[in-house]
Write an enzyme that holds these catalytic residues in place. Structure first.
Site, PDB file in Angstrom:
ATOM      1  N   GLU A   1      56.748  66.572 119.155  1.00 43.68           N
ATOM      2  CA  GLU A   1      56.178  66.545 117.803  1.00 43.68           C
ATOM      3  C   GLU A   1      54.739  67.057 117.895  1.00 43.68           C
ATOM      4  O   GLU A   1      53.804  66.295 118.086  1.00 43.68           O
ATOM      5  CB  GLU A   1      56.200  65.133 117.233  1.00 43.68           C
ATOM      6  CG  GLU A   1      57.605  64.531 117.123  1.00 43.68           C
ATOM      7  CD  GLU A   1      57.561  63.078 116.656  1.00 43.68           C
ATOM      8  OE1 GLU A   1      56.479  62.446 116.740  1.00 43.68           O
ATOM      9  OE2 GLU A   1      58.608  62.576 116.229  1.00 43.68           O
TER      10      GLU A   1
ATOM     11  N   GLU B   1      60.306  57.742 123.823  1.00 42.25           N
ATOM     12  CA  GLU B   1      59.230  58.606 123.339  1.00 42.25           C
ATOM     13  C   GLU B   1      57.990  58.374 124.194  1.00 42.25           C
ATOM     14  O   GLU B   1      57.475  57.256 124.262  1.00 42.25           O
ATOM     15  CB  GLU B   1      58.913  58.299 121.874  1.00 42.25           C
ATOM     16  CG  GLU B   1      57.747  59.087 121.307  1.00 42.25           C
ATOM     17  CD  GLU B   1      57.283  58.556 119.954  1.00 42.25           C
ATOM     18  OE1 GLU B   1      56.511  59.260 119.282  1.00 42.25           O
ATOM     19  OE2 GLU B   1      57.683  57.436 119.584  1.00 42.25           O
TER      20      GLU B   1
ATOM     21  N   ARG C   1      53.382  51.627 118.287  1.00 45.87           N
ATOM     22  CA  ARG C   1      52.834  52.947 118.582  1.00 45.87           C
ATOM     23  C   ARG C   1      51.593  52.914 119.466  1.00 45.87           C
ATOM     24  O   ARG C   1      51.058  53.963 119.816  1.00 45.87           O
ATOM     25  CB  ARG C   1      52.525  53.689 117.275  1.00 45.87           C
ATOM     26  CG  ARG C   1      53.769  54.241 116.594  1.00 45.87           C
ATOM     27  CD  ARG C   1      53.455  54.848 115.233  1.00 45.87           C
ATOM     28  NE  ARG C   1      54.520  55.722 114.770  1.00 45.87           N
ATOM     29  CZ  ARG C   1      55.659  55.308 114.224  1.00 45.87           C
ATOM     30  NH1 ARG C   1      55.888  54.002 114.103  1.00 45.87           N
ATOM     31  NH2 ARG C   1      56.575  56.174 113.833  1.00 45.87           N
TER      32      ARG C   1
ATOM     33  N   GLU D   1      48.986  65.778 108.496  1.00 45.93           N
ATOM     34  CA  GLU D   1      48.761  64.677 109.425  1.00 45.93           C
ATOM     35  C   GLU D   1      47.530  63.880 109.015  1.00 45.93           C
ATOM     36  O   GLU D   1      46.887  64.169 108.015  1.00 45.93           O
ATOM     37  CB  GLU D   1      48.645  65.192 110.868  1.00 45.93           C
ATOM     38  CG  GLU D   1      49.892  64.919 111.723  1.00 45.93           C
ATOM     39  CD  GLU D   1      50.209  63.434 111.875  1.00 45.93           C
ATOM     40  OE1 GLU D   1      49.307  62.587 111.687  1.00 45.93           O
ATOM     41  OE2 GLU D   1      51.383  63.109 112.158  1.00 45.93           O
TER      42      GLU D   1
ATOM     43  N   GLU E   1      51.580  68.801 110.988  1.00 52.30           N
ATOM     44  CA  GLU E   1      52.661  68.630 111.960  1.00 52.30           C
ATOM     45  C   GLU E   1      53.917  69.278 111.404  1.00 52.30           C
ATOM     46  O   GLU E   1      54.243  69.113 110.223  1.00 52.30           O
ATOM     47  CB  GLU E   1      52.918  67.151 112.247  1.00 52.30           C
ATOM     48  CG  GLU E   1      54.036  66.909 113.257  1.00 52.30           C
ATOM     49  CD  GLU E   1      54.235  65.426 113.575  1.00 52.30           C
ATOM     50  OE1 GLU E   1      55.390  64.993 113.683  1.00 52.30           O
ATOM     51  OE2 GLU E   1      53.218  64.698 113.700  1.00 52.30           O
TER      52      GLU E   1
ATOM     53  N   ARG F   1      54.199  59.058 124.380  1.00 57.28           N
ATOM     54  CA  ARG F   1      53.251  59.360 123.315  1.00 57.28           C
ATOM     55  C   ARG F   1      51.930  59.955 123.812  1.00 57.28           C
ATOM     56  O   ARG F   1      51.087  60.340 123.020  1.00 57.28           O
ATOM     57  CB  ARG F   1      52.966  58.084 122.506  1.00 57.28           C
ATOM     58  CG  ARG F   1      54.201  57.589 121.776  1.00 57.28           C
ATOM     59  CD  ARG F   1      53.936  56.300 120.997  1.00 57.28           C
ATOM     60  NE  ARG F   1      52.893  56.427 120.005  1.00 57.28           N
ATOM     61  CZ  ARG F   1      53.037  56.989 118.807  1.00 57.28           C
ATOM     62  NH1 ARG F   1      54.201  57.508 118.457  1.00 57.28           N
ATOM     63  NH2 ARG F   1      52.030  57.036 117.967  1.00 57.28           N
TER      64      ARG F   1
ATOM     65  N   ASP G   1      51.642  94.165 136.947  1.00 53.52           N
ATOM     66  CA  ASP G   1      50.646  93.711 137.916  1.00 53.52           C
ATOM     67  C   ASP G   1      50.464  92.202 137.807  1.00 53.52           C
ATOM     68  O   ASP G   1      49.783  91.713 136.905  1.00 53.52           O
ATOM     69  CB  ASP G   1      49.322  94.448 137.662  1.00 53.52           C
ATOM     70  CG  ASP G   1      48.192  93.955 138.553  1.00 53.52           C
ATOM     71  OD1 ASP G   1      48.462  93.182 139.496  1.00 53.52           O
ATOM     72  OD2 ASP G   1      47.034  94.344 138.311  1.00 53.52           O
TER      73      ASP G   1
ATOM     74  N   GLU H   1      51.177  68.464 116.859  1.00 52.67           N
ATOM     75  CA  GLU H   1      50.201  68.440 115.766  1.00 52.67           C
ATOM     76  C   GLU H   1      49.163  69.534 116.003  1.00 52.67           C
ATOM     77  O   GLU H   1      48.932  69.951 117.136  1.00 52.67           O
ATOM     78  CB  GLU H   1      49.518  67.068 115.699  1.00 52.67           C
ATOM     79  CG  GLU H   1      50.494  65.931 115.441  1.00 52.67           C
ATOM     80  CD  GLU H   1      49.899  64.552 115.676  1.00 52.67           C
ATOM     81  OE1 GLU H   1      50.506  63.564 115.239  1.00 52.67           O
ATOM     82  OE2 GLU H   1      48.827  64.467 116.324  1.00 52.67           O
TER      83      GLU H   1
ATOM     84  N   HIS I   1      53.752  63.823 120.736  1.00 52.88           N
ATOM     85  CA  HIS I   1      54.690  62.789 121.148  1.00 52.88           C
ATOM     86  C   HIS I   1      56.014  63.460 121.538  1.00 52.88           C
ATOM     87  O   HIS I   1      56.529  64.297 120.792  1.00 52.88           O
ATOM     88  CB  HIS I   1      54.931  61.786 120.026  1.00 52.88           C
ATOM     89  CG  HIS I   1      53.661  61.223 119.463  1.00 52.88           C
ATOM     90  ND1 HIS I   1      53.520  60.872 118.134  1.00 52.88           N
ATOM     91  CD2 HIS I   1      52.458  60.970 120.040  1.00 52.88           C
ATOM     92  CE1 HIS I   1      52.307  60.414 117.920  1.00 52.88           C
ATOM     93  NE2 HIS I   1      51.643  60.461 119.058  1.00 52.88           N
TER      94      HIS I   1
END
Length: 470
Positions: free
Chosen positions: A130, A358, A339, A212, A220, A360, A51, A132, A269
């Site tokens: 990645e 990457e 970063r 972390e 992580e 982030r 359903d 966390e 990330h």
């Protein structure tokens, strides 16, 4: 793995039950189970009915019949069931037309990969998230017409330094100092090792695990990059295994982005690279060793980032993490190593095969099929339209003068803002019929009605601290 190989595994492992899993629209696994003797070769072709009107964001009651079609290459033995159980991820189809269902998130991801291949740009999109998460010992929360509260607790939590634990051994992690103290300060190493081994036993390629930054059990565990759909499948299995290992220890895991005030939130990330004919396409002689294609890919992500966040950061809580001036990457700029930029180019290895970008901003509350598909569509748009990402931001963004910082575009400040950005900017998602207009409008409506408005209408506990004595 083929259907015959799945059936052979069932016989060899004395399997008694077959669990069929699929993704609902917002991003939670759903399932039902059949006896193993009801699984045969025809099941992999004909599917099984259910359903669809009972699944969040799916069919209306007058068109509810749908099919789950097991995908044999996703089969794994469930390590948490008391009787031997094999589980498989399923695609969703209409039982009359036998067409793949447009609101099935896995179908959206598959269409994004097919669109990439049809474009001629590349034949493979690799994703490496990645994720966390927090491991808590206790969680309590409620919201009623006359009350609302939450409480999370962890033996590691800084707030438990004075608690009578009979005895309290004193190894409590200070806020933002969870990266990387050894045991006994890191009290979660054994459970993370068990999670890591369970992931490996289920066939996932684990690269590392660690504590972390946050107090109270932030963790992580990283998986090696893989093709888009396979990685989205893996992230669902990843969450399932991690939550169930924690439950086995009478603990609880949350992928909620910001469960603790004044400490780090949980991000995801996400590393992205394109390949063609087994050759990496993002390595070159440009900035940070990138190819022109990679720079255009960054341009696509940065241009569409406000709309992308409706999928990569899809909860109201996501924007408690994405706050200017703190640890989250809210600045829509790119940089090598830095970063604090939304797009970073990792510089760990000179190998062309390791060259990637990457993003982030994402967090692990997202539906990975929709998030990865949206990111790939932004990358393709950037490449096809040669979108210039502008100059890199190699300075420490938080040291910029206010007038200079004001020139750097920012992520939306709320889920409502991201949904509005998606409403204004989604043509790039519609190409190749990857995201249909129905998917976009349903996502915006569902999120607005069930999350944005639902939170907006409720008093917040801190409002009592601020305003009760007015």
């Amino acid at each position: 793995m083929t259907p015959n190989e799945v059936l052979a595994m069932c016989r060899e492992r004395d399997v008694k039950a077959v669990d069929l899993r699929f993704m609902d629209f917002p991003g939670l696994w759903q399932h039902f189970t059949i006896p193993v003797n009801k699984l045969d070769e025809d099941t992999f072709e004909d599917g099984l009915g259910f359903d669809g009107s009972s699944i969040r964001g799916w069919k209306a009651i007058n068109e509810s019949d749908m099919l789950v079609v097991p995908q044999p290459d996703t089969a794994f033995i469930d390590p948490f069931m008391e009787i031997p159980t094999i589980a498989m991820i399923c695609n969703i189809q209409d039982p009359i037309t036998r067409e793949d269902y447009t609101r099935d998130p896995r179908n959206v991801a598959r269409k994004a990969v097919n669109y990439l291949r049809s474009s001629g740009i590349a034949d493979t999109a690799y994703f490496g998230p990645e994720a966390e998460f927090f491991i808590f010992d206790d969680v309590r929360f409620d919201q009623t017409p006359n009350s609302g509260f939450y409480s999370v607790d962890s033996i590691e939590g800084q707030w438990n330094r004075g608690k009578d634990e009979g005895p309290n051994l004193g190894y409590k992690l200070r806020h933002k100092e969870g990266y990387f103290p050894v045991p006994p300060a890191d009290q979660m190493m054994n459970i993370r090792n068990e999670m890591m081994q369970a992931l490996i036993d289920a066939g996932l390629n684990v690269e590392c695990q660690h504590h972390e930054v946050g107090t109270a059990g932030q963790a992580e565990i990283d998986l090696k990059f893989d093709e888009l759909v396979t990685m989205a499948d893996s992230m669902m299995l990843y969450k399932y295994i991690i939550k169930n290992v924690a439950t086995r220890h009478n603990k609880t895991v949350t992928f909620m982005p910001k469960p603790i005030f004044e400490d780090n939130g949980s991000g995801m990330h996400t590393h992205i690279s394109l390949w063609k004919d087994n050759e990496p396409l993002f390595a070159g002689s440009g900035y940070a060793g990138l190819s022109e294609m990679a720079l255009h890919a960054i341009g696509g992500i940065l241009r569409h980032a406000p709309a992308l966040l409706a999928f990569t950061n899809p909860t109201t809580n996501s924007y408690k993490r994405l706050v200017p001036g703190f640890e989250a990457p809210v600045n829509l700029a790119y940089s090598q190593r830095n970063r604090s930029a939304a797009c970073r180019i990792p510089m760990y290895s000179p190998s062309p095969k390791s060259k990637r970008i990457e993003f982030r901003c994402p967090d692990p509350s997202c539906n990975p099929y929709l998030a990865f598909a949206a990111l790939l569509m932004a990358v393709i748009d950037g490449i096809q339209n040669k979108i210039n990402p502008g100059d890199p931001m190699d300075k420490d963004i938080y040291d910029l003068a206010p007038e200079e910082l004001a020139e750097v575009p920012k992520t939306p400040g709320s889920l409502g803002g991201a949904l509005q950005a998606l409403a204004d900017d989604h043509e790039f998602l519609l190409r190749g019929d990857v995201f249909t207009k129905d998917v976009i409008s349903t996502w915006i409506h569902y999120k607005t009605e069930n999350e944005v408005d639902a939170l907006r209408l409720r008093p917040h506990p801190y409002e009592f601290c601020l305003y009760y004595d007015i």
